[in-house]
Design a protein around this motif. Structure first.
Motif, short mmCIF file in Angstrom:
data_model
loop_
_atom_site.label_atom_id
_atom_site.label_comp_id
_atom_site.label_asym_id
_atom_site.label_seq_id
_atom_site.Cartn_x
_atom_site.Cartn_y
_atom_site.Cartn_z
N GLN A 375 -13.64 -5.14 1.48
CA GLN A 375 -13.46 -5.35 0.05
C GLN A 375 -12.30 -4.53 -0.51
OE1 GLN A 375 -17.26 -5.35 -2.31
NE2 GLN A 375 -18.18 -4.85 -0.32
N VAL A 376 -12.09 -3.35 0.07
CA VAL A 376 -11.09 -2.41 -0.45
C VAL A 376 -9.73 -2.59 0.21
CG1 VAL A 376 -10.49 0.04 -0.63
CG2 VAL A 376 -12.84 -0.71 -1.11
N ASN A 377 -9.71 -2.77 1.53
CA ASN A 377 -8.47 -2.70 2.30
C ASN A 377 -7.88 -4.04 2.72
OD1 ASN A 377 -10.27 -0.07 3.78
ND2 ASN A 377 -8.52 0.27 2.45
N PHE A 378 -8.62 -5.11 2.54
CA PHE A 378 -8.14 -6.43 2.96
C PHE A 378 -7.49 -7.13 1.78
CE2 PHE A 378 -9.01 -11.00 4.05
CZ PHE A 378 -8.05 -11.08 5.04
N ASN A 379 -6.21 -7.47 1.93
CA ASN A 379 -5.43 -8.07 0.86
C ASN A 379 -5.04 -9.49 1.23
OD1 ASN A 379 -4.83 -5.45 -0.84
ND2 ASN A 379 -4.38 -4.93 1.28
N LEU A 380 -5.73 -10.46 0.66
CA LEU A 380 -5.45 -11.86 0.93
C LEU A 380 -4.46 -12.37 -0.12
CD1 LEU A 380 -6.41 -13.88 3.07
CD2 LEU A 380 -8.05 -14.74 1.38
N LEU A 381 -3.28 -12.77 0.33
CA LEU A 381 -2.20 -13.16 -0.57
C LEU A 381 -2.16 -14.67 -0.74
CD1 LEU A 381 0.67 -10.85 0.77
CD2 LEU A 381 -1.16 -10.31 -0.85
N GLU A 382 -2.01 -15.11 -1.98
CA GLU A 382 -1.94 -16.54 -2.25
C GLU A 382 -0.63 -17.15 -1.75
OE1 GLU A 382 -2.58 -17.27 -6.36
OE2 GLU A 382 -4.64 -16.50 -6.36
N LYS A 511 14.82 0.76 -3.92
CA LYS A 511 14.62 2.11 -4.47
C LYS A 511 13.13 2.40 -4.52
CE LYS A 511 18.77 1.52 -7.32
NZ LYS A 511 19.65 2.29 -6.42
N ILE A 512 12.64 3.03 -3.45
CA ILE A 512 11.20 3.20 -3.30
C ILE A 512 10.59 4.07 -4.39
CG2 ILE A 512 11.21 2.82 -0.81
CD1 ILE A 512 11.24 5.79 -0.40
N GLU A 513 11.41 4.91 -5.03
CA GLU A 513 10.86 5.75 -6.09
C GLU A 513 10.49 4.94 -7.33
OE1 GLU A 513 15.37 5.80 -6.37
OE2 GLU A 513 13.83 6.03 -4.79
N THR A 514 10.95 3.70 -7.41
CA THR A 514 10.64 2.85 -8.57
C THR A 514 9.72 1.68 -8.21
OG1 THR A 514 12.55 1.40 -8.26
CG2 THR A 514 12.88 3.41 -9.57
N LEU A 515 9.45 1.50 -6.92
CA LEU A 515 8.66 0.34 -6.50
C LEU A 515 7.17 0.58 -6.68
CD1 LEU A 515 10.50 -0.65 -3.18
CD2 LEU A 515 10.90 -1.50 -5.51
N LYS A 516 6.45 -0.50 -6.86
CA LYS A 516 4.99 -0.46 -6.90
C LYS A 516 4.47 -1.25 -5.70
CE LYS A 516 4.31 -4.57 -9.81
NZ LYS A 516 5.70 -5.04 -9.77
N ASP A 517 3.32 -0.89 -5.20
CA ASP A 517 2.72 -1.65 -4.11
C ASP A 517 2.43 -3.06 -4.58
OD1 ASP A 517 1.90 1.30 -3.16
OD2 ASP A 517 1.82 -0.06 -1.45
N GLY A 518 2.86 -4.05 -3.78
CA GLY A 518 2.67 -5.44 -4.17
C GLY A 518 4.00 -6.11 -4.44
N GLY A 541 -4.36 -0.66 4.87
CA GLY A 541 -4.85 -2.00 4.62
C GLY A 541 -4.42 -3.03 5.64
N LEU A 542 -4.76 -4.27 5.33
CA LEU A 542 -4.38 -5.44 6.11
C LEU A 542 -4.00 -6.52 5.10
CD1 LEU A 542 -4.29 -7.18 8.73
CD2 LEU A 542 -6.72 -7.64 8.38
N TRP A 543 -2.85 -7.16 5.35
CA TRP A 543 -2.35 -8.18 4.44
C TRP A 543 -2.26 -9.50 5.19
CZ3 TRP A 543 -1.24 -3.16 4.64
CH2 TRP A 543 -1.27 -2.41 3.46
N ALA A 544 -2.73 -10.58 4.56
CA ALA A 544 -2.75 -11.87 5.26
C ALA A 544 -2.71 -13.02 4.27
CB ALA A 544 -4.00 -11.97 6.13
N HIS A 545 -2.29 -14.17 4.79
CA HIS A 545 -2.35 -15.43 4.05
C HIS A 545 -3.47 -16.27 4.66
CE1 HIS A 545 -1.16 -19.54 2.81
NE2 HIS A 545 -0.71 -18.91 1.73
N PRO A 546 -4.21 -17.01 3.84
CA PRO A 546 -5.36 -17.77 4.38
C PRO A 546 -5.00 -18.70 5.53
CG PRO A 546 -5.40 -17.76 1.98
CD PRO A 546 -4.10 -17.13 2.37
N SER A 547 -3.76 -19.18 5.57
CA SER A 547 -3.38 -20.12 6.62
C SER A 547 -3.37 -19.49 8.00
CB SER A 547 -1.99 -20.70 6.33
OG SER A 547 -1.00 -19.67 6.36
#
Length: 591
Positions: A375-382, A511-518, A541-547
């Motif tokens: 629930q916390v670490n799995f990032n499913l991207l549209e 410029k990583i000092e200005t970037l946000k995660d995502g 985390g883990l990042w994935a697309h449903p496909s």
């Protein structure tokens, strides 16, 4: 049998979590193994402070009674954000082994009236679960575990302690090639079944010798104490007095973070023993089992072939032999993240917070931690990102470690996309000289070429973990990998199959000092807007697309052999595969 004995609330706000406490009992030879869950705290909105963490750890240790001998197995510096260092320090302070250090939130109102400490002052040894990693440096130990533990002097002299610290340090360096003993085997038939016929070879359960020396002593009835071996026989221990205190049994505590993992699906639990303080044979074969099964079929899944083998070995050899407890954390992004967290290195720890805490002695606490971690670490991207930019902090000094940037994002990146890895501290490929040379020799050149190299190279056959790592780190041509290391040359990077870009130049672009995660956007010098996905720490985390997720369908069971290891002939390279076992339609036992 474990039973709930009390409940208490840790927080005052609406996110307060109720934890169920159970009075733990050490296992005996006669008792049947029962679920033993001491506490389960957490939710995606929970934030556990250091003070709340300390209170829970103290209650747990108090319930175990006085001890004379304590062995702690935390992770190494590559898991800095796991809070395992803080937990180790709290245990040390509870047992009066080191003086208490002040925490940032010590001024927060406490649940308990005052901090408790043990009536006993046991000997404490600490073995960071290095696995295949290089030993921790003195400054890393101090940063992770605190100055008091880092500078602690004891009366224990151990020749295996790193030369960077005193011979009387409580920290013991694990050598995965030399410091181990084989305590038993998962049989070939079991391994074959667990891997659907992909691997036909028994798996050796190996542990650091010091861990196995902590086996529970049994009364032989003849005035001596026996230590039961993995096969059920007893070895007489004449060094223990017959009038030993009631609670003199060694206590072993394994500490670490549960998070999606490229080899075992979900990290920690018994992996911390069989891999973290395991031996070369077990680590090599376990990594290879994970590779032939396929990374995409492992990551984020708590139940998988390799975990089945580890759980079998844990149940057979560990649970009745050691008074072993697990303290597992789930870490996630802070509810108040800051931009540019990747550039803060370890000062950026405020952007990570503890979402869950689980303490137990069997798989129950692990299963609960896995559920929360997903629930916390799995990032499913549209949408699959065309470009992903990953920053590697000071924890990552090799591609062996830094390739988490590939493992954790490969199921998200669009076909033909690009992964850019900003790696200021990466200075080598492998974590030891042998593995480093093999990586330089073979490269991340795709599964077919890596398997052919293994067929020809006896040294590669003897180091299957290197084979698995090379497979995991290969994009199979589906996307490109551009490494921007601070301490490797362009020639070195390109020689192993990656693209190279200058770190400083790429930091001016991103410029990583200005970037946000995502998701982020930037406009280039021609006014063209580019969208990309930024990750400040791939270990979280883990990042994935449903496909990238496919349903299992039945296949046959024919197998061929590669380098003496049987691999199913049903395996086929699929788009997005990172391994030999990149199944489009993975095997499943027929009904």
């Amino acid at each position: 049998q474990s039973r709930p004995c009390r409940q208490f609330c840790l927080c005052d706000d609406i996110n307060a979590q109720i934890i169920t406490m159970s009075k733990p009992q050490p296992p005996t030879q006669q008792q049947q193994q029962q679920p033993a869950l001491f506490c389960s705290i957490g939710s995606p909105t929970t934030s556990i402070s250091n003070q709340q963490l300390r209170d829970t750890i103290e209650r747990f240790l108090e319930s175990l009674g006085a001890r004379e001998d304590v062995l702690l197995l935390p992770p190494d510096f590559t898991r800095f954000h796991s809070q395992a260092g803080t937990i180790t320090r709290f245990i040390s302070e509870y047992y009066n082994f080191t003086e208490r250090e002040e925490d940032d939130d010590d001024t927060i109102r406490r649940v308990t009236v005052s901090s408790t400490t043990s009536a006993s002052c046991p000997n404490i040894q600490i073995i960071p679960a290095l696995g295949t990693h290089a030993p921790m440096k003195k400054e890393q130990i101090e940063l992770m575990f605190g100055s008091n533990l880092a500078n602690k002097k004891t009366h224990n002299h151990n020749d295996d302690i790193d030369s960077s610290s005193s011979s009387s340090s409580p920290f013991v360096v694990h050598n995965w090639r030399d410091d181990v003993v084989t305590i038993g085997y998962a049989p070939e038939e079991m391994v074959e079944k667990a891997t659907h016929g992909m691997v036909k070879e028994k798996w050796p359960a190996q542990l650091n010798k010091l861990v196995w020396e902590k086996r529970i002593q049994r009364d032989n009835g003849d005035g001596t104490n026996g230590i039961e071996d993995g096969d059920g026989t007893a070895t007489t221990n004449l060094n223990n007095s017959t009038d030993a205190p009631k609670n003199s049994q060694p206590l072993v505590i394994s500490i670490g973070q549960v998070v999606p993992h490229e080899v075992t699906g979900m990290a920690n639990y018994n992996k911390n023993l069989f891999v973290g303080v395991g031996g070369v044979e077990a680590i090599n074969l376990s990594h290879f089992i994970g590779a032939v099964h396929g990374m995409e079929k492992l990551m984020g899944r708590g139940n998988n072939p390799l975990r089945e083998i580890l759980n079998y070995s844990s149940s057979k050899y560990l649970e009745q032999q050691l008074d072993l407890w697990y303290i597992l954390t789930v870490m996630g992004p802070s509810s108040s993240p800051k931009c540019g967290s990747g550039n803060n290195d370890h000062d950026g720890g405020d952007d990570v917070e503890m979402k869950g805490l689980f303490i137990g002695r069997d798989v129950t606490c692990y299963d609960l931690a896995c559920n929360l971690s997903l629930q916390v670490n799995f990032n499913l991207l549209e949408t699959s990102p065309k470009k992903v930019v990953v920053y590697l902090n000071e924890e990552y000094h090799s591609t062996w470690l830094g390739n988490k940037s590939i493992y954790r994002t490969r199921m998200a990146i669009e076909d033909g996309g690009e992964l850019i890895v900003l790696a200021p501290w990466v200075e080598t490929f492998g974590e030891d000289e042998c593995i480093d040379l093999l990586i330089r020799k073979v490269g991340y050149v795709g599964t077919p070429n890596i398997m052919k190299a293994m067929e020809r190279d006896e040294e590669l056959k003897r180091n299957l973990s290197a084979v698995a790592h090379l497979i995991h780190g290969s994009s199979e041509g589906r996307f490109s990998v551009t490494y921007c290391p601070g301490k490797l040359t362009k020639g070195e990077v390109e020689s192993v199959g990656y693209n190279y870009a200058d770190l400083e130049e790429m930091k001016r672009v991103y410029k990583i000092e200005t970037l946000k995660d995502g998701w982020n956007t930037r406009t280039d010098e021609n006014g063209i807007e580019e969208e990309f996905y930024y990750i400040s720490n791939p270990a979280l985390g883990l990042w994935a697309h449903p496909s990238r997720f496919v349903e299992e369908e039945s296949h046959g069971s024919n197998a061929t052999t590669h380098g003496g290891v049987a691999i199913s002939s049903n395996q086929e390279a699929s788009d997005g595969s990172g391994g030999v076992g990149g199944w489009k339609k993975p095997p499943r036992e027929s009904a």
